[in-house]
Design a protein around this motif. Sequence first.
Motif, PDB file in Angstrom:
ATOM      1  N   PHE A 180     -63.495  30.637 -28.523  1.00 26.75           N
ATOM      2  CA  PHE A 180     -64.282  29.559 -28.443  1.00 26.75           C
ATOM      3  C   PHE A 180     -65.066  29.395 -30.026  1.00 26.75           C
ATOM      4  O   PHE A 180     -65.355  30.603 -30.491  1.00 26.75           O
ATOM      5  CB  PHE A 180     -65.351  29.581 -27.476  1.00 26.75           C
ATOM      6  N   PRO A 181     -65.136  28.429 -30.313  1.00 24.60           N
ATOM      7  CA  PRO A 181     -66.109  28.105 -31.554  1.00 24.60           C
ATOM      8  C   PRO A 181     -67.363  28.824 -31.488  1.00 24.60           C
ATOM      9  O   PRO A 181     -67.740  28.959 -30.366  1.00 24.60           O
ATOM     10  CB  PRO A 181     -66.241  26.788 -31.676  1.00 24.60           C
ATOM     11  N   GLU A 182     -68.147  28.843 -32.576  1.00 24.59           N
ATOM     12  CA  GLU A 182     -69.830  29.159 -32.476  1.00 24.59           C
ATOM     13  C   GLU A 182     -70.401  28.309 -31.349  1.00 24.59           C
ATOM     14  O   GLU A 182     -70.222  27.178 -31.223  1.00 24.59           O
ATOM     15  CB  GLU A 182     -70.377  29.165 -33.969  1.00 24.59           C
ATOM     16  N   SER A 188     -78.754  28.274 -27.384  1.00 23.13           N
ATOM     17  CA  SER A 188     -79.223  28.165 -25.883  1.00 23.13           C
ATOM     18  C   SER A 188     -78.048  28.517 -24.915  1.00 23.13           C
ATOM     19  O   SER A 188     -78.404  28.959 -23.809  1.00 23.13           O
ATOM     20  CB  SER A 188     -79.612  26.656 -25.615  1.00 23.13           C
ATOM     21  N   ALA A 189     -76.900  28.937 -25.523  1.00 22.69           N
ATOM     22  CA  ALA A 189     -75.757  29.190 -24.683  1.00 22.69           C
ATOM     23  C   ALA A 189     -75.764  30.792 -24.424  1.00 22.69           C
ATOM     24  O   ALA A 189     -76.349  31.518 -25.194  1.00 22.69           O
ATOM     25  CB  ALA A 189     -74.283  29.122 -25.623  1.00 22.69           C
ATOM     26  N   ARG A 190     -75.567  31.128 -23.190  1.00 21.35           N
ATOM     27  CA  ARG A 190     -75.561  32.375 -22.730  1.00 21.35           C
ATOM     28  C   ARG A 190     -74.154  33.034 -22.872  1.00 21.35           C
ATOM     29  O   ARG A 190     -73.252  32.674 -22.134  1.00 21.35           O
ATOM     30  CB  ARG A 190     -76.006  32.367 -21.232  1.00 21.35           C
ATOM     31  N   VAL A 191     -73.998  33.946 -23.651  1.00 20.20           N
ATOM     32  CA  VAL A 191     -72.725  34.621 -23.962  1.00 20.20           C
ATOM     33  C   VAL A 191     -72.991  36.000 -23.866  1.00 20.20           C
ATOM     34  O   VAL A 191     -73.861  36.610 -24.166  1.00 20.20           O
ATOM     35  CB  VAL A 191     -72.145  34.392 -25.432  1.00 20.20           C
ATOM     36  N   LYS A 224     -57.817  26.459 -21.997  1.00 13.69           N
ATOM     37  CA  LYS A 224     -59.125  26.706 -21.333  1.00 13.69           C
ATOM     38  C   LYS A 224     -60.195  26.304 -22.594  1.00 13.69           C
ATOM     39  O   LYS A 224     -60.018  26.901 -23.822  1.00 13.69           O
ATOM     40  CB  LYS A 224     -59.487  28.226 -20.877  1.00 13.69           C
ATOM     41  N   ARG A 225     -60.988  25.648 -22.395  1.00 12.38           N
ATOM     42  CA  ARG A 225     -62.008  25.241 -23.655  1.00 12.38           C
ATOM     43  C   ARG A 225     -63.432  25.263 -22.904  1.00 12.38           C
ATOM     44  O   ARG A 225     -63.568  25.049 -21.784  1.00 12.38           O
ATOM     45  CB  ARG A 225     -61.673  23.900 -23.948  1.00 12.38           C
ATOM     46  N   PRO A 226     -64.483  25.349 -23.765  1.00  9.12           N
ATOM     47  CA  PRO A 226     -65.928  25.109 -23.286  1.00  9.12           C
ATOM     48  C   PRO A 226     -66.151  23.508 -22.770  1.00  9.12           C
ATOM     49  O   PRO A 226     -65.242  22.670 -23.346  1.00  9.12           O
ATOM     50  CB  PRO A 226     -66.613  25.263 -24.768  1.00  9.12           C
ATOM     51  N   ARG A 227     -66.875  23.261 -21.970  1.00  7.72           N
ATOM     52  CA  ARG A 227     -67.003  22.159 -21.034  1.00  7.72           C
ATOM     53  C   ARG A 227     -66.836  20.792 -22.020  1.00  7.72           C
ATOM     54  O   ARG A 227     -66.208  19.829 -21.928  1.00  7.72           O
ATOM     55  CB  ARG A 227     -67.647  21.888 -20.156  1.00  7.72           C
ATOM     56  N   LEU A 228     -67.708  20.947 -23.155  1.00  2.00           N
ATOM     57  CA  LEU A 228     -67.893  20.032 -24.071  1.00  2.00           C
ATOM     58  C   LEU A 228     -67.332  19.775 -25.242  1.00  2.00           C
ATOM     59  O   LEU A 228     -67.489  19.092 -25.856  1.00  2.00           O
ATOM     60  CB  LEU A 228     -69.449  19.780 -24.143  1.00  2.00           C
ATOM     61  N   LYS A 246     -69.031  24.031 -14.855  1.00  2.00           N
ATOM     62  CA  LYS A 246     -70.438  24.002 -15.496  1.00  2.00           C
ATOM     63  C   LYS A 246     -70.322  24.330 -16.839  1.00  2.00           C
ATOM     64  O   LYS A 246     -70.925  23.520 -17.638  1.00  2.00           O
ATOM     65  CB  LYS A 246     -71.003  24.754 -14.647  1.00  2.00           C
ATOM     66  N   SER A 247     -69.405  25.012 -17.132  1.00  2.00           N
ATOM     67  CA  SER A 247     -69.345  25.664 -18.576  1.00  2.00           C
ATOM     68  C   SER A 247     -68.112  25.482 -19.254  1.00  2.00           C
ATOM     69  O   SER A 247     -67.871  25.820 -20.496  1.00  2.00           O
ATOM     70  CB  SER A 247     -70.031  27.025 -18.743  1.00  2.00           C
ATOM     71  N   THR A 248     -66.913  25.317 -18.453  1.00  2.00           N
ATOM     72  CA  THR A 248     -65.611  25.626 -18.874  1.00  2.00           C
ATOM     73  C   THR A 248     -64.656  24.448 -18.317  1.00  2.00           C
ATOM     74  O   THR A 248     -64.840  24.071 -17.206  1.00  2.00           O
ATOM     75  CB  THR A 248     -64.904  27.042 -18.151  1.00  2.00           C
ATOM     76  N   ARG A 249     -63.780  24.173 -19.213  1.00  2.00           N
ATOM     77  CA  ARG A 249     -62.965  23.031 -18.765  1.00  2.00           C
ATOM     78  C   ARG A 249     -61.368  23.567 -19.069  1.00  2.00           C
ATOM     79  O   ARG A 249     -61.161  24.170 -20.013  1.00  2.00           O
ATOM     80  CB  ARG A 249     -63.036  21.726 -19.774  1.00  2.00           C
ATOM     81  N   TYR A 250     -60.541  22.983 -18.206  1.00  2.00           N
ATOM     82  CA  TYR A 250     -59.088  23.254 -18.306  1.00  2.00           C
ATOM     83  C   TYR A 250     -58.405  22.039 -18.579  1.00  2.00           C
ATOM     84  O   TYR A 250     -58.546  21.089 -17.787  1.00  2.00           O
ATOM     85  CB  TYR A 250     -58.809  24.174 -16.931  1.00  2.00           C
ATOM     86  N   ASP A 251     -57.690  21.915 -19.827  1.00  2.00           N
ATOM     87  CA  ASP A 251     -57.165  20.901 -20.331  1.00  2.00           C
ATOM     88  C   ASP A 251     -55.465  21.170 -19.731  1.00  2.00           C
ATOM     89  O   ASP A 251     -54.916  22.095 -20.146  1.00  2.00           O
ATOM     90  CB  ASP A 251     -57.087  20.693 -21.815  1.00  2.00           C
ATOM     91  N   ILE A 252     -54.787  20.265 -18.943  1.00  2.00           N
ATOM     92  CA  ILE A 252     -53.729  20.397 -18.370  1.00  2.00           C
ATOM     93  C   ILE A 252     -52.620  19.328 -19.363  1.00  2.00           C
ATOM     94  O   ILE A 252     -52.992  18.170 -19.346  1.00  2.00           O
ATOM     95  CB  ILE A 252     -53.450  20.371 -16.997  1.00  2.00           C
ATOM     96  N   TYR A 253     -51.574  19.872 -19.574  1.00  2.00           N
ATOM     97  CA  TYR A 253     -50.622  19.160 -20.493  1.00  2.00           C
ATOM     98  C   TYR A 253     -49.400  19.403 -19.446  1.00  2.00           C
ATOM     99  O   TYR A 253     -48.409  20.153 -19.686  1.00  2.00           O
ATOM    100  CB  TYR A 253     -50.144  19.672 -21.830  1.00  2.00           C
ATOM    101  N   PRO A 254     -49.015  18.291 -18.477  1.00  2.00           N
ATOM    102  CA  PRO A 254     -47.911  18.486 -17.753  1.00  2.00           C
ATOM    103  C   PRO A 254     -46.690  18.053 -18.268  1.00  2.00           C
ATOM    104  O   PRO A 254     -46.585  16.881 -19.259  1.00  2.00           O
ATOM    105  CB  PRO A 254     -48.155  17.535 -16.544  1.00  2.00           C
TER     106      PRO A 254
END
Length: 218
Positions: A140-142, A146-149, A184-188, A204-212
């Motif tokens: 993930f990028p920087e 406020s992000a909790r890593v 898998k990406r950060p949500r925003l 809440k914090s993660t997004r899955y982009d699907i390429y069918p």
Amino acid sequence: EDGVGLRSAGLKSVLVRCDFVAGGLAHRRRFGGGHGQAIARAIGIRGGRSLAVADLTAGLGRDGFVLATLGARVWMMERHPVVSALLADGLARAVVAARDDLALRGILARLTQVVGDGTEWLRQLAATERPDVIYLDPMFPERGKSARVKKDMAALQDIVGADADADQLLCAALTCARYRVVVKRPRLAPVLGAARPGYSLAGKSTRYDIYPLRKLPD
């Protein structure tokens, strides 16, 4: 080695280890929600469907292990030598623990570690060896202050750095996967590369982009 101590900017030395036997992965294996988990829905795991999944940015193998727990056959590819060594160490200790754990033995039988570059690995595959699904979780990028890593992942990210060639890896994955590619990406975060996903699953914090690419088998 049973983990390594990493020191990065702004952090004290942090022990980073790969553990498939205890801790968070053990809890998730038992109480993680099964096929209802977002990652399972993104990959397309359900019922008796058996999928071959190539995790080309395996890291410490956490997502790959979850997928194997749900019945997928998973190739976990990692190119960074330190992270590859940690992953190999975790798998070796899990094999020892599996002597008295039949279920864990079955999960590990579905996991294969591959050391190397994902793009090069895909190029060398024969048509009959192409994975059903390719999964990408580039570093993930920087993140903002406020992000909790988690400290171990923050130290690992600082040492390994960002995956600058993630766009190219996505392009290679789209030409090789049989049925779909999942990122898998950060949500925003913006989408990876120039290709737009068919759809996304966001938490809440993660997004899955699907390429069918084509319909998954029943």
